[in-house]
Design a protein around this motif. Sequence first.
Motif, PDB file in Angstrom:
ATOM      1  N   SER A  84       0.812  -1.222   0.000  1.00  0.00           N
ATOM      2  CA  SER A  84       0.000   0.000   0.000  1.00  0.00           C
ATOM      3  C   SER A  84       0.839   1.263   0.000  1.00  0.00           C
ATOM      4  CB  SER A  84      -0.939   0.007   1.205  1.00  0.00           C
ATOM      5  OG  SER A  84      -0.206   0.125   2.409  1.00  0.00           O
ATOM      6  N   GLU A  85       2.150   1.145   0.004  1.00  0.00           N
ATOM      7  CA  GLU A  85       3.006   2.320   0.031  1.00  0.00           C
ATOM      8  C   GLU A  85       3.594   2.585  -1.337  1.00  0.00           C
ATOM      9  OE1 GLU A  85       5.942   2.143   3.052  1.00  0.00           O
ATOM     10  OE2 GLU A  85       4.499   2.326   4.704  1.00  0.00           O
ATOM     11  N   PRO A  86       3.806   3.869  -1.707  1.00  0.00           N
ATOM     12  CA  PRO A  86       4.361   4.198  -3.021  1.00  0.00           C
ATOM     13  C   PRO A  86       5.865   3.930  -3.064  1.00  0.00           C
ATOM     14  CG  PRO A  86       4.098   6.190  -1.731  1.00  0.00           C
ATOM     15  CD  PRO A  86       3.528   5.078  -0.904  1.00  0.00           C
ATOM     16  N   ALA A  87       6.392   3.880  -4.281  1.00  0.00           N
ATOM     17  CA  ALA A  87       7.835   3.870  -4.475  1.00  0.00           C
ATOM     18  C   ALA A  87       8.320   5.319  -4.464  1.00  0.00           C
ATOM     19  CB  ALA A  87       8.175   3.188  -5.790  1.00  0.00           C
ATOM     20  N   LYS A  88       9.637   5.483  -4.482  1.00  0.00           N
ATOM     21  CA  LYS A  88      10.192   6.832  -4.433  1.00  0.00           C
ATOM     22  C   LYS A  88      11.438   6.886  -5.307  1.00  0.00           C
ATOM     23  CE  LYS A  88      11.262  10.427  -1.015  1.00  0.00           C
ATOM     24  NZ  LYS A  88      11.440  10.690   0.421  1.00  0.00           N
ATOM     25  N   VAL A  89      11.500   7.912  -6.133  1.00  0.00           N
ATOM     26  CA  VAL A  89      12.637   8.088  -7.034  1.00  0.00           C
ATOM     27  C   VAL A  89      13.320   9.403  -6.687  1.00  0.00           C
ATOM     28  CG1 VAL A  89      13.383   8.391  -9.418  1.00  0.00           C
ATOM     29  CG2 VAL A  89      11.597   6.734  -8.875  1.00  0.00           C
ATOM     30  N   GLY A  90      14.647   9.353  -6.532  1.00  0.00           N
ATOM     31  CA  GLY A  90      15.417  10.558  -6.294  1.00  0.00           C
ATOM     32  C   GLY A  90      16.079  11.010  -7.573  1.00  0.00           C
ATOM     33  N   PHE A  91      16.032  12.307  -7.893  1.00  0.00           N
ATOM     34  CA  PHE A  91      16.615  12.873  -9.094  1.00  0.00           C
ATOM     35  C   PHE A  91      17.857  13.678  -8.727  1.00  0.00           C
ATOM     36  CE2 PHE A  91      12.107  12.397 -10.194  1.00  0.00           C
ATOM     37  CZ  PHE A  91      12.200  11.687 -11.385  1.00  0.00           C
ATOM     38  N   ALA A  92      18.796  13.698  -9.654  1.00  0.00           N
ATOM     39  CA  ALA A  92      20.007  14.505  -9.472  1.00  0.00           C
ATOM     40  C   ALA A  92      19.651  15.979  -9.483  1.00  0.00           C
ATOM     41  CB  ALA A  92      21.005  14.183 -10.572  1.00  0.00           C
ATOM     42  N   PRO A  93      20.444  16.839  -8.811  1.00  0.00           N
ATOM     43  CA  PRO A  93      20.161  18.279  -8.831  1.00  0.00           C
ATOM     44  C   PRO A  93      20.192  18.815 -10.263  1.00  0.00           C
ATOM     45  CG  PRO A  93      21.814  17.754  -7.177  1.00  0.00           C
ATOM     46  CD  PRO A  93      21.627  16.522  -8.007  1.00  0.00           C
ATOM     47  N   GLU A  94      19.294  19.718 -10.552  1.00  0.00           N
ATOM     48  CA  GLU A  94      19.284  20.332 -11.873  1.00  0.00           C
ATOM     49  C   GLU A  94      20.428  21.321 -11.978  1.00  0.00           C
ATOM     50  OE1 GLU A  94      15.517  22.020 -12.754  1.00  0.00           O
ATOM     51  OE2 GLU A  94      14.420  20.141 -12.503  1.00  0.00           O
TER      52      GLU A  94
END
Length: 798
Positions: A84-94
């Motif tokens: 029931s929990e979402p996944a999470k994606v981290g992005f590099a700083p722009e």
Amino acid sequence: MFKNAIFQLHWFFGITAGLVLAAVGVTGALLSFQQPLLKAFNPGVLSVRADGRTVLTPEELLARVQAAQPKRKPVSLSLSGDPSEPAKVGFAPEPGAKPGPGGRRRGESRYVDPYDGRLLAKPRGEGFFRTSMQIHRWLAAGEVGKQIVGASTVALVFFCLSGLYLRWPRRWLDWRAWLRLDWAQKGRSFLWHLHAVLGTWLLAAYLLMSLTGLYWSYDWYRDGLYTLTGKPAPDEGPRRGGQAAGVPNVSAGSSSAASVAEAFRAFHAAVPSYANVTLRLPEKPGQTLEFSYQDPEPAHERANNRLELAAGTLAVVTHERYADKPIGQKLMAGILPLHSGSFFGLPGLVLFMLASLLMPLFTVTGWLLYLDRRRKKRAARAAAAAVGDEAEGDDALLIAYASQTGTAERLAWQSAAALRAAGQRVRVRPLAALDATMLSNTRRLLLVASTFGEGEAPDAARAFLPNLTGGPASLAALRFGILALGDRHYAEFCGFARAIEIRLRRQGAHALFDTIEVDDGDPLALQAWQERLSVLCGTRVHGDWSGPAFASWRLVERVCLNPGSPGAPVYRIVLRTEEHADWQAGDIAEIRLPAAGQTVVREYSIASLPQDGRLELLVRLVRKHDGTLGAGSGALCQRMPIGSAIALRIRSNPGFHAPADDRPLILVGNGTGIAGLRALLKARARAGRRRNWLLFGERSAAHDFHFDAELRALQADGFLERIDLAFSRDQPERLYVQSLLAAETQRLRAWIDEGAAVYVCGSLDGMAPGVEAVLRAELGTDGLERLAAEGRYRRDVY
């Protein structure tokens, strides 16, 4: 001196750092349940519907995210074992992103539906909690705020230790002395009680919060903790993974994106089950793949394990498990859970949240206590200035009092007030504080002195006359006037005041006027004293010398407590009034009654507290030799019908008030003297003070054990540590209360050595002298006089 210095520092830091700590505490409480609150506020974002859908594989999830955000580079992927929990994606700083706190640029993290790869909306409330964290850590004021919070956190450590030292109770092994909160207290006493007792309850939490909070305030402190625990400090610079030449880059969107699936298969082979896992994607070719994960039931939210896989071969390079770490490294890994209390599970988290939420309470109570103390000091300085309490000046008047029941003390202060109003500079002292040296430096002395019993000094002033022999032989410069209080029913009427006058004259002092002797509050004698003061200061002095007015009370209950007793009947008298009435345990009820064509006042110890809603007396019916009844006891016990109106006033008796601290108390009494002792015991029980020892004597246990059920209940509840009873007629050989005390001299000495005070209430004929003889034999004359001078030997006898 040292304790006073600690106290001054405690309140000074409290009214400064306390304001910062209040803000830090409230924001800390808000952050305690940040994640559950965000999840509750964001259904469909921080929670997703499973509905039998199939979870995407990690590589499929990354591919869909990359397709939706082609210009952004994923650097991490977090998955949960909870469907029931979402996944999470981290992005590099722009490119061009501004550095955050600490000088590092941070990328963005987004929640993703693990079933279809959709980027979910940003959670509502994150900005609020982010601001709360900024206030909590650095008051949202950058480096300056960080230093202020750090200094205030150091102050919190000092508050914990100094507060513990300042309130260390005499009975430190009794948990009740530390932790019992008395809601019946009022005013300043209640504020101090709330501040001290609640502070004790939460001391361990505050100490741990502050010692861990300093981790984020000072680099030297953080480095010291890592050195102490043998754990290397984390690398705050860019990640520097190992690189093997010729090994392809394993990252999303590269030609070898399928290797993400291989990496997770290798991870699952090493870790069959987990609560959550984060893969940090390699930033350079040949870097190891780093997995951070938690066991299905982690010890806390920072109980992380770390698995590193070699690029290409996916062989295990490092596998660090939280459970295998030394205790010091576990503590460092859990520094945030220790700070928030979650290290100890949900109970610890709730406790620390409440402690944080209560932080403003200590600021508020501390400020109120400070303002109250400041107001009283200002009033005291103003009063001192009005009195003229300067060291220099031959015309300054010294007023001294020797009081047993409080009357002499009241008259001394009334005299001072009247003289102040007439422009005189006056200072007031208890007689026990004077000695021959002080008197030799005094030019004018007014003395208000009671005589107790058969010519005796009030208990607190017993050492005054002996101490006069230790100073200068001549007091020729001293001029004195005496107001002597006594009762002509006693043979040595005003005997103590007369003895003082004789001693002062022998040592060369001169009288300002003849001693004024007051028989049982005679208003004409008090008026004469007022006239002498007028002559002394050259102007008319005014003041009300009559004492408190009588109020109307009603007799509502009368019960004989000892039917069948070999002694005279004893009645429990209950009175009530519609007017406001207040008193303390130890105070006296004065009742005005008509008798044989005149008005008489007889006095009774009050046996109850204002909180009882009634005033209780214990009255023995007195029958004279001619068969007639005593004026007071006859009216109260027989002649007055229930419902009768009674004129009564309460006289403060500070000489028999309960000790202000929690020192042990030895209560000795006989007969109706149990009335005053009962009130003291009730007051001590309300204050949570348990070290009380009662020695009581009467005629017969079957008939004369007054308030026996109540006293036994106090003993069962732990508020009466010991009861010793002497019933004189229950055995062939007479047994009296002084005999009980003489048989317990070892215990008596031990209690007195622990700071106990001795309170005696009852008969002046037989019991009181017998008790004093035992005390004198055990302590010596000097020891007994010292006990009295310290206010630890007090009597209300008649």
